[in-house]
Design an enzyme around this catalytic site. Structure first.
Site, PDB file in Angstrom:
ATOM      1  N   CYS A   2     -36.569  32.181  21.768  1.00  0.00           N
ATOM      2  CA  CYS A   2     -37.728  32.779  21.115  1.00  0.00           C
ATOM      3  C   CYS A   2     -38.630  33.329  22.210  1.00  0.00           C
ATOM      4  CB  CYS A   2     -38.478  31.727  20.333  1.00  0.00           C
ATOM      5  SG  CYS A   2     -37.423  30.815  19.196  1.00  0.00           S
ATOM      6  N   ARG A  27     -35.967  38.661  22.737  1.00  0.00           N
ATOM      7  CA  ARG A  27     -35.603  37.243  22.883  1.00  0.00           C
ATOM      8  C   ARG A  27     -35.325  36.598  21.532  1.00  0.00           C
ATOM      9  NH1 ARG A  27     -37.074  35.234  28.075  1.00  0.00           N
ATOM     10  NH2 ARG A  27     -36.566  33.212  27.231  1.00  0.00           N
ATOM     11  N   TRP A  75     -35.954  33.248  17.103  1.00  0.00           N
ATOM     12  CA  TRP A  75     -34.509  33.267  16.885  1.00  0.00           C
ATOM     13  C   TRP A  75     -34.193  31.915  16.271  1.00  0.00           C
ATOM     14  CZ3 TRP A  75     -30.050  30.607  18.296  1.00  0.00           C
ATOM     15  CH2 TRP A  75     -28.841  31.288  18.106  1.00  0.00           C
ATOM     16  N   ASN A 101     -40.865  27.521  22.056  1.00  0.00           N
ATOM     17  CA  ASN A 101     -39.569  28.098  22.397  1.00  0.00           C
ATOM     18  C   ASN A 101     -38.708  26.964  22.934  1.00  0.00           C
ATOM     19  OD1 ASN A 101     -37.446  29.668  23.337  1.00  0.00           O
ATOM     20  ND2 ASN A 101     -38.519  30.265  25.220  1.00  0.00           N
ATOM     21  N   GLY A 102     -37.591  26.701  22.278  1.00  0.00           N
ATOM     22  CA  GLY A 102     -36.735  25.602  22.734  1.00  0.00           C
ATOM     23  C   GLY A 102     -36.244  24.801  21.544  1.00  0.00           C
ATOM     24  N   GLU A 481     -14.802  42.375  29.327  1.00  0.00           N
ATOM     25  CA  GLU A 481     -16.199  42.777  29.185  1.00  0.00           C
ATOM     26  C   GLU A 481     -16.319  43.945  28.191  1.00  0.00           C
ATOM     27  OE1 GLU A 481     -18.986  41.737  29.596  1.00  0.00           O
ATOM     28  OE2 GLU A 481     -20.393  43.383  29.821  1.00  0.00           O
ATOM     29  N   LYS A 485     -18.622  43.925  24.792  1.00  0.00           N
ATOM     30  CA  LYS A 485     -19.658  44.935  24.528  1.00  0.00           C
ATOM     31  C   LYS A 485     -19.441  45.549  23.149  1.00  0.00           C
ATOM     32  CE  LYS A 485     -22.228  44.409  26.833  1.00  0.00           C
ATOM     33  NZ  LYS A 485     -22.178  43.478  27.902  1.00  0.00           N
ATOM     34  N   GLU A 488     -20.252  42.981  20.240  1.00  0.00           N
ATOM     35  CA  GLU A 488     -21.619  42.519  20.009  1.00  0.00           C
ATOM     36  C   GLU A 488     -22.546  43.610  19.505  1.00  0.00           C
ATOM     37  OE1 GLU A 488     -23.641  40.995  23.485  1.00  0.00           O
ATOM     38  OE2 GLU A 488     -22.547  42.367  24.772  1.00  0.00           O
ATOM     39  N   HIS A 504       4.146  38.677  24.178  1.00  0.00           N
ATOM     40  CA  HIS A 504       4.340  37.252  23.887  1.00  0.00           C
ATOM     41  C   HIS A 504       3.632  36.855  22.586  1.00  0.00           C
ATOM     42  CE1 HIS A 504       6.369  36.667  27.660  1.00  0.00           C
ATOM     43  NE2 HIS A 504       5.399  37.355  28.255  1.00  0.00           N
ATOM     44  N   LYS A 603     -31.527  37.714  23.488  1.00  0.00           N
ATOM     45  CA  LYS A 603     -31.412  37.680  24.947  1.00  0.00           C
ATOM     46  C   LYS A 603     -31.760  36.274  25.406  1.00  0.00           C
ATOM     47  CE  LYS A 603     -30.990  40.627  28.463  1.00  0.00           C
ATOM     48  NZ  LYS A 603     -29.710  41.353  28.560  1.00  0.00           N
TER      49      LYS A 603
HETATM   50  C1  F6R Z   1     -23.495  40.038  26.561  1.00  0.00           C
HETATM   51  C2  F6R Z   1     -24.554  39.213  27.082  1.00  0.00           C
HETATM   52  C3  F6R Z   1     -24.345  37.753  27.121  1.00  0.00           C
HETATM   53  C4  F6R Z   1     -24.898  37.170  28.432  1.00  0.00           C
HETATM   54  C5  F6R Z   1     -24.790  35.647  28.409  1.00  0.00           C
HETATM   55  C6  F6R Z   1     -25.282  35.039  29.712  1.00  0.00           C
HETATM   56  O1  F6R Z   1     -23.818  41.386  26.631  1.00  0.00           O
HETATM   57  O2  F6R Z   1     -25.591  39.701  27.469  1.00  0.00           O
HETATM   58  O3  F6R Z   1     -23.009  37.426  26.939  1.00  0.00           O
HETATM   59  O4  F6R Z   1     -24.161  37.700  29.496  1.00  0.00           O
HETATM   60  O5  F6R Z   1     -25.553  35.145  27.348  1.00  0.00           O
HETATM   61  O6  F6R Z   1     -26.608  35.355  29.941  1.00  0.00           O
HETATM   62  P1  F6R Z   1     -27.268  35.159  31.358  1.00  0.00           P
HETATM   63  O7  F6R Z   1     -26.605  36.112  32.290  1.00  0.00           O
HETATM   64  O8  F6R Z   1     -28.716  35.465  31.148  1.00  0.00           O
HETATM   65  O9  F6R Z   1     -27.024  33.720  31.745  1.00  0.00           O
END
Ligand code: F6R
Length: 608
Positions: A2, A27, A75, A101-102, A481, A485, A488, A504, A603
């Site tokens: 959050c 966030r 969140w 937050n937490g 990766e 991308k 998500e 396989h 995030k």
């Molecule tokens: C994907 C993404 C997440 C972060 C993951 C780790 O696009 O952003 O998978 O890479 O949550 O986050 P950090 O790097 O902040 O520990």
């Protein structure tokens, strides 16, 4: 996950809080709320949904007068994202309002206790117990009530407290959740993230776990967990307001993709002097490096995939065994880690709960910890033995892009530096690698410029129910990766496979028109991947390849090709990922997705 923000000063709090919440929305964006103290009474406004709804409800804050306040963007963890579950939460007597937050892990027994004492609950959140504990412990002194309350809490909390009996005063508490104090002139702030502060002040105090602060317009007092006032340094915030804004781009994600040449340059340039890599904060002697028998890289999500790509460079150059382990698995495993292990922790935010826990677990077994982190002053950055910052600047889009590429290049620098110190590089290899390294920012720019056709390609692929990403070795790491991308932000099912594994099992899923995205940028293995392209095409797949410019073999086999500039295999992931980021972006745009705030995500994942 959050975002929290607080303001005390002589201005109107609500517009400032809303502005801060807009910056923090990445966030968490399930619901938002503010509490403002004006005329001895706390007014709370909250809505489910985005901050824009709260702005509308409060007429951009004009409807909530008062000069002290707290705000929150959520969140959801405990309880659905409803108006009632949104923060701030208020005590039964209306005296306290809090934002949090937490996660409070022992909230269930505390809730039982408070219910038995006659407190009533409005929400299903874990947070609400905190505000009732404050009411219970309050005997005219907020500081004591705060201390008694937090002594009962287990879990993580960045906490903001507002009390109707103390106009102009805020309390802020930090435990395992980010909390930064903004030092102004005649006004002060707190926030879970510096991006909420940069418009107002460049001076910040980073609280440590267990510390709390009392903020008034005239000053800030920081206390340790025993309530003793302590001195804390004031740090300068280097991020700019512009860096935290979209700057004319439709989305933060696109802006951050485009910023990668500059971000990667910022990560590399200060660390190369006189033809040599100098890692200012990891300047170990060859003897010290020799003491490490293995390297373990831990991280989550994209950072984990950066680790997967970095492993190839570290192993190939340093000849030290490297394991890459998901932090959420490592923390509960029984890892074979001791004082001869170098643990490399990758994290953009520096606050990811699983990564922090994995780091603690490994450290308790004797590992030395090197953190590769973007956010200055974050928990991981502060608690590692050494920290190398990625210097990517603020990353606001939930899907990481420049966070990932800068982690990669820091791993490359590290691999080259360790290899050289251990005498593992032939004389001409180091300058050749360094040459490639210094070209990377420009080549990333070229990779962006060469892909102006991606919006059109996205139209071909956006309605596919499922996409496969394949590659071998370094290409597989990039494919992982690329698939993440795509999933998500576009919500299209995408999976990544090591190309050699297809036969396989997975190849059973290939049918007429199944899209397969094949990364072929590993010069040693591209031919092998071409064989896999031929195999899937024989079963009807439509292949989109990522390959080096002028790779004729690929052109002959794939249905569509995305080109990148040529570079040596080890660093190729830093280029090959660029079109995959752009492809995901344009596919998501084609599908009308909320690109910067994908559903169910946030995030900085500060919960387990
Ligand atoms: C994907 C993404 C997440 C972060 C993951 C780790 O696009 O952003 O998978 O890479 O949550 O986050 P950090 O790097 O902040 O520990």
């Amino acid at each position: 996950m959050c975002g929290i923000v607080g303001y005390t000063g002589s201005g109107q709090a609500a517009p400032l809080l809303l502005e801060g919440l807009k910056r923090l929305e990445y966030r968490g964006y399930d619901s938002a709320g503010i509490a403002v103290l004006g005329d001895g009474e706390i007014t709370v406004e909250k809505v489910s949904g985005k901050v824009a709804g709260l702005c509308e409800k409060t007429r951009d804050g004009a409807a909530v007068p008062g000069s002290t306040g707290i705000g929150h963007t959520r969140w959801a963890t405990h309880g659905a994202p409803t108006d009632t579950n949104a923060h701030p939460h208020v005590s039964n007597d209306g005296r306290f309002a809090i934002v949090h937050n937490g996660i409070i892990e022992n909230y269930a027994p505390l809730r039982e206790e408070l219910l038995a004492r006659g407190y009533t609950f409005e929400s299903e959140t874990d947070t609400e117990i905190i505000v009732h504990l404050l009411e219970m412990y309050y005997e005219g002194d907020i500081k004591t009530a705060v201390m008694k309350t937090v002594a009962r809490l287990e879990g993580s909390y960045g906490l903001g407290v507002l009390c109707s009996e103390r106009p102009g005063t805020l309390f802020a508490v930090k435990e395992a959740s980010p909390l930064i104090l903004g030092v102004g002139v005649g006004e002060n702030y707190f926030a879970s993230d510096v991006t909420a502060l940069v418009s107002y002040t460049k001076n910040a105090i980073y609280l440590d776990d267990g510390e709390f602060a009392e903020l008034t317009p005239g000053g800030i007092t920081v206390y340790d967990c025993s309530g003793r006032a302590i001195e804390k340094p004031v740090s300068r915030i280097t991020w700019t307001v512009e860096a935290a804004e979209k700057g004319g781009y439709a989305h933060f994600m696109l802006k951050e993709i485009m910023e990668q040449p500059a971000a990667v340059r910022a990560a590399i340039a200060p660390r190369v002097r006189d033809g040599e890599i100098r890692l200012e904060d990891f300047d170990l002697t060859p003897e010290e490096l020799h003491s490490f028998r293995k390297i373990v890289i831990t991280a989550c999500g994209s950072a984990y995939y950066a680790g997967c790509a970095g492993k190839y460079a570290l192993e190939s150059l340093c000849r030290i065994p490297v394991e890459v382990v998901l932090a959420s698995e490592l923390r509960y495993g029984d890892p074979l880690i001791d004082e001869q292990t170098l643990l490399i922790v990758l994290s953009q935010s520096g606050e990811t709960a699983d990564t922090i826990a994995a780091m603690k677990e490994c450290r308790s077994r004797g590992a030395k910890v090197l953190a590769v982190v973007n956010v200055v002053g974050s928990t991981i950055a502060k608690s590692a033995d050494w920290t190398l910052y990625t210097w990517a600047g603020p990353e606001i889009a939930v899907a990481t892009t420049k966070g990932y590429t800068t982690q990669l290049v820091v791993l490359y620098l590290l691999a080259m530096d360790i290899a050289r110190k251990l005498g593992k590089l032939e004389d001409d290899r180091y300058p050749a690698l360094l040459y490639d390294m210094l070209r990377l920012p420009r080549l990333i720019q070229n990779a962006i410029d060469m892909n102006s056709g991606l919006p059109a390609l996205a139209k071909k692929y956006h309605s596919s129910p499922s996409l496969f990403f394949i590659g071998r070795n370094t290409d597989w790491a990039v494919a992982l990766e690329g698939a993440l991308k795509m999933k998500e932000i576009s919500y299209i099912h995408a999976e990544s496979y090591a190309a050699g594994e297809l036969k396989h099992g997975t190849i059973a899923l290939i049918e007429e028109n199944t899209p397969v995205i094949a990364v072929c940028c590993n010069e040693h293995l591209a031919d092998k991947t071409i064989s896999n392209i031929v195999e899937v095409k024989a079963r009807g797949a439509r292949v989109l390849a990522v390959a080096f410019r002028e790779d004729r073999k690929i052109v002959a086999q794939a249905n569509d090709v995305i080109f990148i500039p040529r570079i040596g295999t080890l660093f190729s992931p830093a280029l090959a990922v660029i079109p995959l980021q752009l492809l995901a972006y344009y596919v998501a745009r084609e599908n009308g997705c909320d690109i910067d705030k994908p559903k169910n995500l946030a995030k900085s994942v500060t919960v387990e």
